[in-house]
Design a protein around this motif. Structure first.
Motif, PDB file in Angstrom:
ATOM      1  N   LYS A 199      -0.835  71.335  55.994  1.00  0.00           N
ATOM      2  CA  LYS A 199      -2.100  71.416  55.267  1.00  0.00           C
ATOM      3  C   LYS A 199      -3.222  71.818  56.227  1.00  0.00           C
ATOM      4  CE  LYS A 199      -5.146  68.687  52.248  1.00  0.00           C
ATOM      5  NZ  LYS A 199      -5.353  67.360  51.611  1.00  0.00           N
ATOM      6  N   HIS A 200      -3.165  71.302  57.447  1.00  0.00           N
ATOM      7  CA  HIS A 200      -4.170  71.645  58.457  1.00  0.00           C
ATOM      8  C   HIS A 200      -4.165  73.142  58.732  1.00  0.00           C
ATOM      9  CE1 HIS A 200      -6.604  70.597  62.113  1.00  0.00           C
ATOM     10  NE2 HIS A 200      -6.210  71.816  62.418  1.00  0.00           N
ATOM     11  N   ASN A 201      -2.986  73.712  58.923  1.00  0.00           N
ATOM     12  CA  ASN A 201      -2.891  75.136  59.239  1.00  0.00           C
ATOM     13  C   ASN A 201      -3.103  76.028  58.017  1.00  0.00           C
ATOM     14  OD1 ASN A 201      -2.538  74.931  61.980  1.00  0.00           O
ATOM     15  ND2 ASN A 201      -0.310  74.888  61.886  1.00  0.00           N
ATOM     16  N   TYR A 202      -2.910  75.484  56.828  1.00  0.00           N
ATOM     17  CA  TYR A 202      -3.202  76.291  55.639  1.00  0.00           C
ATOM     18  C   TYR A 202      -4.712  76.502  55.521  1.00  0.00           C
ATOM     19  CZ  TYR A 202      -3.154  78.031  50.844  1.00  0.00           C
ATOM     20  OH  TYR A 202      -3.320  78.820  49.722  1.00  0.00           O
ATOM     21  N   TYR A 203      -5.480  75.432  55.697  1.00  0.00           N
ATOM     22  CA  TYR A 203      -6.937  75.526  55.608  1.00  0.00           C
ATOM     23  C   TYR A 203      -7.539  75.676  57.005  1.00  0.00           C
ATOM     24  CZ  TYR A 203      -6.204  73.825  50.835  1.00  0.00           C
ATOM     25  OH  TYR A 203      -5.787  73.682  49.536  1.00  0.00           O
ATOM     26  N   ASP A 204      -7.191  76.745  57.702  1.00  0.00           N
ATOM     27  CA  ASP A 204      -7.698  76.932  59.068  1.00  0.00           C
ATOM     28  C   ASP A 204      -8.816  77.961  59.147  1.00  0.00           C
ATOM     29  OD1 ASP A 204      -6.425  79.350  58.755  1.00  0.00           O
ATOM     30  OD2 ASP A 204      -5.000  79.084  60.394  1.00  0.00           O
ATOM     31  N   CYS A 205      -9.218  78.528  58.021  1.00  0.00           N
ATOM     32  CA  CYS A 205     -10.239  79.579  58.020  1.00  0.00           C
ATOM     33  C   CYS A 205     -11.313  79.281  56.980  1.00  0.00           C
ATOM     34  CB  CYS A 205      -9.600  80.939  57.744  1.00  0.00           C
ATOM     35  SG  CYS A 205     -10.780  82.304  57.713  1.00  0.00           S
ATOM     36  N   GLU A 206     -12.559  79.199  57.429  1.00  0.00           N
ATOM     37  CA  GLU A 206     -13.684  78.949  56.527  1.00  0.00           C
ATOM     38  C   GLU A 206     -14.163  80.234  55.856  1.00  0.00           C
ATOM     39  OE1 GLU A 206     -16.666  76.067  55.063  1.00  0.00           O
ATOM     40  OE2 GLU A 206     -14.672  75.964  55.957  1.00  0.00           O
ATOM     41  N   PHE A 256      -0.509  84.845  59.304  1.00  0.00           N
ATOM     42  CA  PHE A 256      -0.819  83.777  58.351  1.00  0.00           C
ATOM     43  C   PHE A 256      -1.696  82.685  58.970  1.00  0.00           C
ATOM     44  CE2 PHE A 256       3.271  82.994  60.350  1.00  0.00           C
ATOM     45  CZ  PHE A 256       3.128  81.712  60.846  1.00  0.00           C
ATOM     46  N   LYS A 257      -2.311  82.963  60.115  1.00  0.00           N
ATOM     47  CA  LYS A 257      -3.228  81.979  60.679  1.00  0.00           C
ATOM     48  C   LYS A 257      -4.277  82.674  61.545  1.00  0.00           C
ATOM     49  CE  LYS A 257      -1.952  78.900  63.545  1.00  0.00           C
ATOM     50  NZ  LYS A 257      -3.275  78.864  64.194  1.00  0.00           N
ATOM     51  N   VAL A 258      -5.424  82.018  61.706  1.00  0.00           N
ATOM     52  CA  VAL A 258      -6.503  82.549  62.533  1.00  0.00           C
ATOM     53  C   VAL A 258      -7.068  81.405  63.374  1.00  0.00           C
ATOM     54  CG1 VAL A 258      -7.151  84.390  60.931  1.00  0.00           C
ATOM     55  CG2 VAL A 258      -8.224  82.135  60.731  1.00  0.00           C
ATOM     56  N   GLY A 259      -7.987  81.780  64.273  1.00  0.00           N
ATOM     57  CA  GLY A 259      -8.622  80.755  65.097  1.00  0.00           C
ATOM     58  C   GLY A 259      -7.784  80.404  66.305  1.00  0.00           C
ATOM     59  N   GLU A 260      -7.596  81.359  67.221  1.00  0.00           N
ATOM     60  CA  GLU A 260      -6.820  81.116  68.430  1.00  0.00           C
ATOM     61  C   GLU A 260      -7.548  81.730  69.627  1.00  0.00           C
ATOM     62  OE1 GLU A 260      -2.214  81.129  67.854  1.00  0.00           O
ATOM     63  OE2 GLU A 260      -2.994  82.844  66.746  1.00  0.00           O
ATOM     64  N   ALA A 261      -7.388  81.086  70.768  1.00  0.00           N
ATOM     65  CA  ALA A 261      -7.992  81.593  71.993  1.00  0.00           C
ATOM     66  C   ALA A 261      -7.112  81.218  73.172  1.00  0.00           C
ATOM     67  CB  ALA A 261      -9.404  81.033  72.168  1.00  0.00           C
ATOM     68  N   SER A 262      -7.400  81.837  74.299  1.00  0.00           N
ATOM     69  CA  SER A 262      -6.603  81.580  75.497  1.00  0.00           C
ATOM     70  C   SER A 262      -6.842  80.161  76.004  1.00  0.00           C
ATOM     71  CB  SER A 262      -6.968  82.585  76.585  1.00  0.00           C
ATOM     72  OG  SER A 262      -8.310  82.398  77.010  1.00  0.00           O
ATOM     73  N   LEU A 263      -5.915  79.686  76.808  1.00  0.00           N
ATOM     74  CA  LEU A 263      -6.017  78.343  77.373  1.00  0.00           C
ATOM     75  C   LEU A 263      -7.270  78.207  78.234  1.00  0.00           C
ATOM     76  CD1 LEU A 263      -4.664  75.590  77.648  1.00  0.00           C
ATOM     77  CD2 LEU A 263      -3.319  76.487  79.544  1.00  0.00           C
ATOM     78  N   ARG A 264      -7.683  79.287  78.905  1.00  0.00           N
ATOM     79  CA  ARG A 264      -8.908  79.239  79.718  1.00  0.00           C
ATOM     80  C   ARG A 264     -10.122  78.965  78.836  1.00  0.00           C
ATOM     81  NH1 ARG A 264     -11.446  81.703  84.271  1.00  0.00           N
ATOM     82  NH2 ARG A 264     -13.352  80.466  84.543  1.00  0.00           N
ATOM     83  N   PHE A 275      -9.857  88.086  54.623  1.00  0.00           N
ATOM     84  CA  PHE A 275      -9.863  86.674  54.222  1.00  0.00           C
ATOM     85  C   PHE A 275      -8.864  86.447  53.097  1.00  0.00           C
ATOM     86  CE2 PHE A 275     -11.300  83.230  51.468  1.00  0.00           C
ATOM     87  CZ  PHE A 275     -11.486  82.196  52.375  1.00  0.00           C
ATOM     88  N   PHE A 276      -8.908  87.327  52.099  1.00  0.00           N
ATOM     89  CA  PHE A 276      -7.984  87.184  50.970  1.00  0.00           C
ATOM     90  C   PHE A 276      -6.549  87.509  51.393  1.00  0.00           C
ATOM     91  CE2 PHE A 276     -12.179  88.492  49.335  1.00  0.00           C
ATOM     92  CZ  PHE A 276     -12.496  87.347  48.627  1.00  0.00           C
ATOM     93  N   ALA A 277      -6.396  88.491  52.282  1.00  0.00           N
ATOM     94  CA  ALA A 277      -5.052  88.825  52.770  1.00  0.00           C
ATOM     95  C   ALA A 277      -4.464  87.662  53.554  1.00  0.00           C
ATOM     96  CB  ALA A 277      -5.110  90.077  53.639  1.00  0.00           C
ATOM     97  N   LEU A 278      -5.311  86.967  54.328  1.00  0.00           N
ATOM     98  CA  LEU A 278      -4.845  85.823  55.111  1.00  0.00           C
ATOM     99  C   LEU A 278      -4.267  84.745  54.208  1.00  0.00           C
ATOM    100  CD1 LEU A 278      -4.747  84.139  57.794  1.00  0.00           C
ATOM    101  CD2 LEU A 278      -7.052  83.337  57.179  1.00  0.00           C
ATOM    102  N   TYR A 279      -5.015  84.364  53.167  1.00  0.00           N
ATOM    103  CA  TYR A 279      -4.534  83.286  52.289  1.00  0.00           C
ATOM    104  C   TYR A 279      -3.406  83.755  51.385  1.00  0.00           C
ATOM    105  CZ  TYR A 279      -7.744  79.764  53.895  1.00  0.00           C
ATOM    106  OH  TYR A 279      -8.377  78.828  54.675  1.00  0.00           O
ATOM    107  N   GLU A 280      -3.324  85.051  51.135  1.00  0.00           N
ATOM    108  CA  GLU A 280      -2.174  85.571  50.414  1.00  0.00           C
ATOM    109  C   GLU A 280      -0.925  85.454  51.283  1.00  0.00           C
ATOM    110  OE1 GLU A 280       0.300  87.030  47.615  1.00  0.00           O
ATOM    111  OE2 GLU A 280      -1.809  86.501  47.326  1.00  0.00           O
ATOM    112  N   ASN A 281      -1.050  85.753  52.572  1.00  0.00           N
ATOM    113  CA  ASN A 281       0.079  85.609  53.487  1.00  0.00           C
ATOM    114  C   ASN A 281       0.503  84.146  53.619  1.00  0.00           C
ATOM    115  OD1 ASN A 281       0.185  88.344  54.015  1.00  0.00           O
ATOM    116  ND2 ASN A 281      -1.097  88.224  55.837  1.00  0.00           N
TER     117      ASN A 281
END
Length: 509
Positions: free
Chosen positions: A229-236, A397-405, A205-211
């Motif tokens: 801003k949307h993609n910066y705050y993409d991880c809760e 530098f981002k999380v929260g991704e899934a396949s189109l299916r 989590f900290f590494a993500l926001y550091e990146n």
């Protein structure tokens, strides 16, 4: 001003409306040198240095090769996209300058205004919202100075100051905080409460926001387009959890859901649309791959061979610069390696296979909680649970991704350009160390059964809650050819009749 579409995926460039883009033109001029550097031998060497993986899980040579290919593919995609965008910006700027020149030459000349007797320039400012959604406050302060020959030597006479303010978020650490984004989470997963008694915030989590922050610093100092801003705050939050009875480890991630549309497999899908085959951005590979099972060619090989032919043609052009030729030769090597990979391996297909994407630096880590390609996962959205696997590696530098299916199952309106969920309400549960020893084609029923078993080790699901059952949407493979009928055989002669009895007292029936 109408509000922007919250589901539109940022980073897709759109043509600006009206007015001459002075700010963009200035930043374009400043970034030309940096973009050009990326295509020089030195720039390529720099990228190759950045792709070195510092920690690779043991006994995973194939994993290391997958991660290395993933890094190279994403860097190559970024380079080619930057080149295309630079050319588009250059053509747009040239056209606008030409139009401005024509307009000025067509207007009748006015009488010159009388010279001013004193300076009338005044300070002023403006507040606008950048395309990335960041409020931008600009101000020009004008002061009276000395003679020009003196002011041009004074470092303080012409100064631009740029300050970007950001707040780094804190992770959610309690079940109550997790349920602020999904109130049903504890009910759906009764065992979550026990695991949340001793949660551990993941270092990722900290590494993500550091990146993210490092990227913002780099882009801001170059006056490049910033991470939204949307993609910066993409991880809760990202948590390391462990069930107290079974000891089962769980990697919990709460985020939004962006869309990935990559992957190919000639064994299961022998043809793909021309726009995909000929695309320079579509990636044939995913981090999860396995040896090919048939001799059917990967449909994307034709597009990559066409790109090689185009590069060779450009190499033979006498107008091609030496720097460009160096880049083209390196590109051809990359394409040839990719073709060999497609000839021997198959990959997931985002349009058909349900999988999630994890930052590529986690996939290569020795952290016992870090997911690996092939680990089983369950995605929780609303009151539904979806079985999946970790199928691909994404940016660091981002999380929260899934396949189109997966995305279309959550929101039928999702596409490669529109995310299914923009709020941080998606919970990703990954079971580290759960992947199979031998990778192979997707088996959705097996995935579902395995995820159900893993959930039971963490307290199971509430009564009446079942995992989603994925249906195979791929076209049926071509049936094997029917063997030709066997040649007709000559009729077998009937057995000869027995001779008549020699005993005259016996009468044949």
């Amino acid at each position: 001003m109408s509000s922007p579409d919250p589901h539109r995926i940022e980073g897709l460039r759109r043509q600006p409306k009206g007015g001459f883009p002075w700010l963009r033109a200035s930043s374009l001029v400043l970034s030309v040198g940096g973009v050009a550097f990326l295509f020089t031998p030195a720039g390529q060497r720099l990228f190759r240095k950045e792709t070195v993986v510092t920690t690779v899980s043991p006994n995973a040579k194939s994993d290391a090769e997958d991660i290395e290919r993933q890094f190279e593919a994403r860097h190559r995609q970024d380079l080619e996209q930057q080149e295309a965008e630079f050319e588009k910006e250059r053509e747009t700027l040239k056209k606008q300058l030409d139009d401005l020149a024509k307009k000025q030459s067509a207007e009748p000349g006015d009488e010159p205004e009388p010279p001013l007797s004193t300076h009338t320039a005044q300070s002023g400012g403006d507040v606008r919202t950048l395309r990335s959604g960041i409020p931008f406050k600009s101000e020009v302060k004008v002061e009276k100075g000395g003679i020009a020959s003196k002011e041009r030597k004074d470092g303080d006479s012409y100064v631009a100051e740029y300050t970007l303010k950001i707040r780094v978020p804190e992770p959610s650490k309690t079940l109550e905080q997790l349920q602020t984004v999904n109130p049903k989470l504890g009910t759906l997963l009764p065992g979550l409460a026990a695991m949340m008694e001793k949660p551990e915030v993941s270092r990722w989590f900290f590494a993500l926001y550091e990146n993210k922050t490092s990227r913002l610093k780099q882009e801001a100092t170059r006056l490049n387009e910033l991470l939204t801003k949307h993609n910066y705050y993409d991880c809760e939050t990202i948590l390391n959890l462990q069930h107290p009875q079974s000891g089962r480890k769980v990697f919990l991630l709460q985020a939004e859901m962006d869309v990935v549309s990559d992957g190919s497999d000639g064994d299961r899908l022998a043809s793909m649309p021309d726009e995909i085959v000929n695309s320079t951005h579509y990636q044939p590979f995913t981090s999860y791959g396995w040896p090919k099972k048939t001799q059917v060619a990967n449909p994307l090989i034709a597009g990559w061979e066409s790109r090689i032919a185009g590069a060779n043609k450009e190499l033979g052009d006498s107008k091609t610069t030496a720097e460009r030729k160096t880049w083209l030769r390196d590109r051809i090597k990359y394409l040839k390696r990719g073709i060999e990979d497609m000839k021997s391996r198959s990959f997931l297909i985002a349009d058909y296979d349900p999988f999630i994407v994890i930052p590529v630096n986690l996939l290569s880590s020795s952290d016992p909680y870090a997911p690996k390609a092939g680990d089983y996962a369950v995605v929780v959205h609303g009151e539904k649970l979806y079985p999946a696997i970790v199928g691909d590696g994404g940016p660091t530098f981002k999380v929260g991704e899934a396949s189109l299916r997966m995305a279309k199952e959550i929101n039928p309106r999702a596409s490669s350009y529109s995310r299914p969920e923009s709020n941080l309400v998606v919970t990703y549960l990954v079971f580290p160390g759960s992947r199979e020893e031998t990778k192979g084609p997707p088996d959705y029923e097996k995935w579902r059964a395995k995820c159900e078993e893993l959930l039971k080790e963490c307290g199971g699901t509430a009564a009446g809650v079942e995992l989603h059952r994925w249906q195979n949407l791929l076209p049926d493979p071509t049936p094997p050819p029917v063997p030709p009928p066997a040649p007709e055989q000559a009729p077998v002669p009937a057995p000869s009749q027995p001779p008549p009895p020699t005993n005259p007292e016996v009468t044949p029936r």
